[in-house]
Design a protein around this motif. Structure first.
Motif, PDB file in Angstrom:
ATOM      1  N   ILE A  11       0.849  -1.206   0.000  1.00  0.00           N
ATOM      2  CA  ILE A  11       0.000   0.000   0.000  1.00  0.00           C
ATOM      3  C   ILE A  11       0.878   1.247   0.000  1.00  0.00           C
ATOM      4  CG2 ILE A  11      -1.648   1.326   1.384  1.00  0.00           C
ATOM      5  CD1 ILE A  11      -2.856  -1.374   2.264  1.00  0.00           C
ATOM      6  N   GLY A  12       1.959   1.220   0.777  1.00  0.00           N
ATOM      7  CA  GLY A  12       2.871   2.370   0.809  1.00  0.00           C
ATOM      8  C   GLY A  12       3.538   2.609  -0.540  1.00  0.00           C
ATOM      9  N   CYS A  13       3.920   1.543  -1.222  1.00  0.00           N
ATOM     10  CA  CYS A  13       4.540   1.682  -2.551  1.00  0.00           C
ATOM     11  C   CYS A  13       3.551   2.253  -3.560  1.00  0.00           C
ATOM     12  CB  CYS A  13       5.071   0.336  -3.037  1.00  0.00           C
ATOM     13  SG  CYS A  13       6.573  -0.188  -2.207  1.00  0.00           S
ATOM     14  N   VAL A  14       2.309   1.786  -3.516  1.00  0.00           N
ATOM     15  CA  VAL A  14       1.291   2.313  -4.431  1.00  0.00           C
ATOM     16  C   VAL A  14       1.054   3.794  -4.159  1.00  0.00           C
ATOM     17  CG1 VAL A  14      -1.167   2.181  -5.029  1.00  0.00           C
ATOM     18  CG2 VAL A  14       0.178   0.094  -4.861  1.00  0.00           C
ATOM     19  N   ILE A  15       0.961   4.175  -2.889  1.00  0.00           N
ATOM     20  CA  ILE A  15       0.763   5.587  -2.546  1.00  0.00           C
ATOM     21  C   ILE A  15       1.964   6.421  -3.004  1.00  0.00           C
ATOM     22  CG2 ILE A  15       0.605   7.201  -0.606  1.00  0.00           C
ATOM     23  CD1 ILE A  15      -1.172   5.133   0.787  1.00  0.00           C
ATOM     24  N   ALA A  16       3.177   5.900  -2.836  1.00  0.00           N
ATOM     25  CA  ALA A  16       4.375   6.631  -3.268  1.00  0.00           C
ATOM     26  C   ALA A  16       4.402   6.796  -4.782  1.00  0.00           C
ATOM     27  CB  ALA A  16       5.626   5.902  -2.789  1.00  0.00           C
ATOM     28  N   ILE A  17       4.014   5.773  -5.524  1.00  0.00           N
ATOM     29  CA  ILE A  17       3.981   5.872  -6.990  1.00  0.00           C
ATOM     30  C   ILE A  17       2.941   6.894  -7.429  1.00  0.00           C
ATOM     31  CG2 ILE A  17       3.356   4.605  -9.085  1.00  0.00           C
ATOM     32  CD1 ILE A  17       4.724   2.156  -7.819  1.00  0.00           C
ATOM     33  N   ILE A  18       1.778   6.871  -6.782  1.00  0.00           N
ATOM     34  CA  ILE A  18       0.729   7.855  -7.116  1.00  0.00           C
ATOM     35  C   ILE A  18       1.211   9.265  -6.794  1.00  0.00           C
ATOM     36  CG2 ILE A  18      -1.574   8.673  -6.457  1.00  0.00           C
ATOM     37  CD1 ILE A  18      -2.393   5.717  -6.171  1.00  0.00           C
ATOM     38  N   ALA A  19       1.913   9.444  -5.662  1.00  0.00           N
ATOM     39  CA  ALA A  19       2.419  10.768  -5.295  1.00  0.00           C
ATOM     40  C   ALA A  19       3.478  11.247  -6.286  1.00  0.00           C
ATOM     41  CB  ALA A  19       2.991  10.729  -3.884  1.00  0.00           C
ATOM     42  N   ILE A  20       4.332  10.346  -6.736  1.00  0.00           N
ATOM     43  CA  ILE A  20       5.362  10.724  -7.712  1.00  0.00           C
ATOM     44  C   ILE A  20       4.715  11.125  -9.038  1.00  0.00           C
ATOM     45  CG2 ILE A  20       7.247   9.813  -9.126  1.00  0.00           C
ATOM     46  CD1 ILE A  20       8.117   8.208  -6.651  1.00  0.00           C
ATOM     47  N   ILE A  21       3.738  10.348  -9.488  1.00  0.00           N
ATOM     48  CA  ILE A  21       3.051  10.673 -10.744  1.00  0.00           C
ATOM     49  C   ILE A  21       2.304  11.998 -10.612  1.00  0.00           C
ATOM     50  CG2 ILE A  21       1.171   9.967 -12.278  1.00  0.00           C
ATOM     51  CD1 ILE A  21       2.073   7.063 -11.792  1.00  0.00           C
ATOM     52  N   ALA A  22       1.627  12.204  -9.473  1.00  0.00           N
ATOM     53  CA  ALA A  22       0.876  13.451  -9.280  1.00  0.00           C
ATOM     54  C   ALA A  22       1.815  14.649  -9.239  1.00  0.00           C
ATOM     55  CB  ALA A  22       0.057  13.374  -8.000  1.00  0.00           C
ATOM     56  N   SER A  23       2.962  14.508  -8.590  1.00  0.00           N
ATOM     57  CA  SER A  23       3.897  15.640  -8.545  1.00  0.00           C
ATOM     58  C   SER A  23       4.520  15.889  -9.915  1.00  0.00           C
ATOM     59  CB  SER A  23       4.979  15.403  -7.492  1.00  0.00           C
ATOM     60  OG  SER A  23       5.765  14.290  -7.835  1.00  0.00           O
ATOM     61  N   ALA A  24       4.787  14.821 -10.686  1.00  0.00           N
ATOM     62  CA  ALA A  24       5.327  14.993 -12.033  1.00  0.00           C
ATOM     63  C   ALA A  24       4.316  15.684 -12.942  1.00  0.00           C
ATOM     64  CB  ALA A  24       5.723  13.640 -12.618  1.00  0.00           C
ATOM     65  N   VAL A  25       3.042  15.335 -12.815  1.00  0.00           N
ATOM     66  CA  VAL A  25       1.998  15.984 -13.613  1.00  0.00           C
ATOM     67  C   VAL A  25       1.850  17.442 -13.199  1.00  0.00           C
ATOM     68  CG1 VAL A  25      -0.496  16.033 -14.037  1.00  0.00           C
ATOM     69  CG2 VAL A  25       0.740  13.873 -14.150  1.00  0.00           C
ATOM     70  N   ALA A  26       1.923  17.702 -11.897  1.00  0.00           N
ATOM     71  CA  ALA A  26       1.782  19.084 -11.424  1.00  0.00           C
ATOM     72  C   ALA A  26       2.941  19.943 -11.897  1.00  0.00           C
ATOM     73  CB  ALA A  26       1.705  19.101  -9.901  1.00  0.00           C
ATOM     74  N   VAL A  27       4.153  19.390 -11.871  1.00  0.00           N
ATOM     75  CA  VAL A  27       5.310  20.146 -12.331  1.00  0.00           C
ATOM     76  C   VAL A  27       5.224  20.374 -13.834  1.00  0.00           C
ATOM     77  CG1 VAL A  27       7.821  19.998 -12.664  1.00  0.00           C
ATOM     78  CG2 VAL A  27       6.833  19.468 -10.451  1.00  0.00           C
ATOM     79  N   SER A  28       4.793  19.378 -14.594  1.00  0.00           N
ATOM     80  CA  SER A  28       4.733  19.538 -16.052  1.00  0.00           C
ATOM     81  C   SER A  28       3.642  20.521 -16.459  1.00  0.00           C
ATOM     82  CB  SER A  28       4.519  18.196 -16.736  1.00  0.00           C
ATOM     83  OG  SER A  28       3.239  17.695 -16.452  1.00  0.00           O
ATOM     84  N   THR A  29       2.534  20.534 -15.762  1.00  0.00           N
ATOM     85  CA  THR A  29       1.474  21.497 -16.107  1.00  0.00           C
ATOM     86  C   THR A  29       1.866  22.898 -15.696  1.00  0.00           C
ATOM     87  OG1 THR A  29       0.311  21.021 -14.044  1.00  0.00           O
ATOM     88  CG2 THR A  29      -0.384  19.810 -15.993  1.00  0.00           C
ATOM     89  N   CYS A  30       2.551  23.037 -14.600  1.00  0.00           N
ATOM     90  CA  CYS A  30       2.971  24.350 -14.147  1.00  0.00           C
ATOM     91  C   CYS A  30       4.085  24.879 -15.045  1.00  0.00           C
ATOM     92  CB  CYS A  30       3.451  24.268 -12.705  1.00  0.00           C
ATOM     93  SG  CYS A  30       3.915  25.863 -12.002  1.00  0.00           S
ATOM     94  N   TYR A  31       4.957  24.023 -15.519  1.00  0.00           N
ATOM     95  CA  TYR A  31       6.040  24.434 -16.385  1.00  0.00           C
ATOM     96  C   TYR A  31       5.498  24.899 -17.740  1.00  0.00           C
ATOM     97  CZ  TYR A  31      10.355  24.246 -19.049  1.00  0.00           C
ATOM     98  OH  TYR A  31      11.421  24.551 -19.843  1.00  0.00           O
ATOM     99  N   GLY A  32       4.416  24.260 -18.182  1.00  0.00           N
ATOM    100  CA  GLY A  32       3.838  24.647 -19.455  1.00  0.00           C
ATOM    101  C   GLY A  32       3.200  26.027 -19.403  1.00  0.00           C
ATOM    102  N   TYR A  33       2.747  26.504 -18.266  1.00  0.00           N
ATOM    103  CA  TYR A  33       2.098  27.795 -18.132  1.00  0.00           C
ATOM    104  C   TYR A  33       3.018  28.849 -17.529  1.00  0.00           C
ATOM    105  CZ  TYR A  33      -2.278  25.448 -19.182  1.00  0.00           C
ATOM    106  OH  TYR A  33      -3.268  24.721 -19.781  1.00  0.00           O
ATOM    107  N   TYR A  34       4.229  28.549 -17.304  1.00  0.00           N
ATOM    108  CA  TYR A  34       5.233  29.462 -16.739  1.00  0.00           C
ATOM    109  C   TYR A  34       4.761  30.041 -15.431  1.00  0.00           C
ATOM    110  CZ  TYR A  34       7.194  29.112 -21.384  1.00  0.00           C
ATOM    111  OH  TYR A  34       7.706  28.661 -22.559  1.00  0.00           O
ATOM    112  N   CYS A  35       4.507  29.131 -14.472  1.00  0.00           N
ATOM    113  CA  CYS A  35       3.987  29.545 -13.170  1.00  0.00           C
ATOM    114  C   CYS A  35       4.887  30.446 -12.469  1.00  0.00           C
ATOM    115  CB  CYS A  35       3.663  28.357 -12.291  1.00  0.00           C
ATOM    116  SG  CYS A  35       2.380  27.328 -12.935  1.00  0.00           S
TER     117      CYS A  35
END
Length: 152
Positions: free
Chosen positions: A128-152
């Motif tokens: 369960i901890g590994c699944v949560i960590a993978i989801i957190a990594i994917i969510a942070s990668a998506v957040a960084v990529s969307t923010c980078y695209g809009y020049y936050c």
């Protein structure tokens, strides 16, 4: 030579004779219950006694070496699941080995079941901890990529 009770003692190394049979003292002699001598088979219907791994007292017909200690799983659960449960699992696994060496079947079986339970819980929590960590990594990668695209 006579003893204090006035009876004649045989010379050293010889058995006293009376009627062709050795004289026996009260309280001495072969054990009652028909216990076989070492190396001889037990009478029919009686389980063999003694020896390591042979069914004896406290062993319900099983081999004590068949009890698993789950040491590899306990070590893996230390790294995967959690430090606390992994340490307890390793400790219980060591107890299984200790009880097996002592020939204590019941306690070895109980410690084996406890080790298996601790390893299972630790593995489930680690998964369960590994699944949560993978989801957190994917969510942070998506957040960084969307923010980078809009020049936050």
């Amino acid at each position: 030579m006579t003893n204090p009770y006035g009876q004649q003692q045989p010379p050293y190394g010889q058995q006293p004779q009376s009627g062709g049979f050795p004289q026996q003292q009260p309280g001495y002699g072969p054990p009652s219950g028909g216990m076989p001598a070492y190396g001889q088979p037990a009478p029919y219907g009686q389980p063999p006694s003694g020896g390591f791994g042979a069914p004896g007292y406290g062993m319900p017909g099983g081999d004590i070496n068949a009890i698993k200690d789950y040491k590899g799983w306990a070590i893996a659960s230390l790294f995967l699941g959690g430090l606390i449960l992994g340490i307890f699992a390793i400790m219980k696994s060591n107890e299984v080995g200790t009880y097996k060496m002592q020939g204590n079947y019941m306690m070895a079986e109980q410690a084996s079941r406890t080790t298996k339970t601790l390893c299972l819980i630790s593995t489930i929590l680690g998964s369960i901890g590994c699944v949560i960590a993978i989801i957190a990594i994917i969510a942070s990668a998506v957040a960084v990529s969307t923010c980078y695209g809009y020049y936050c």
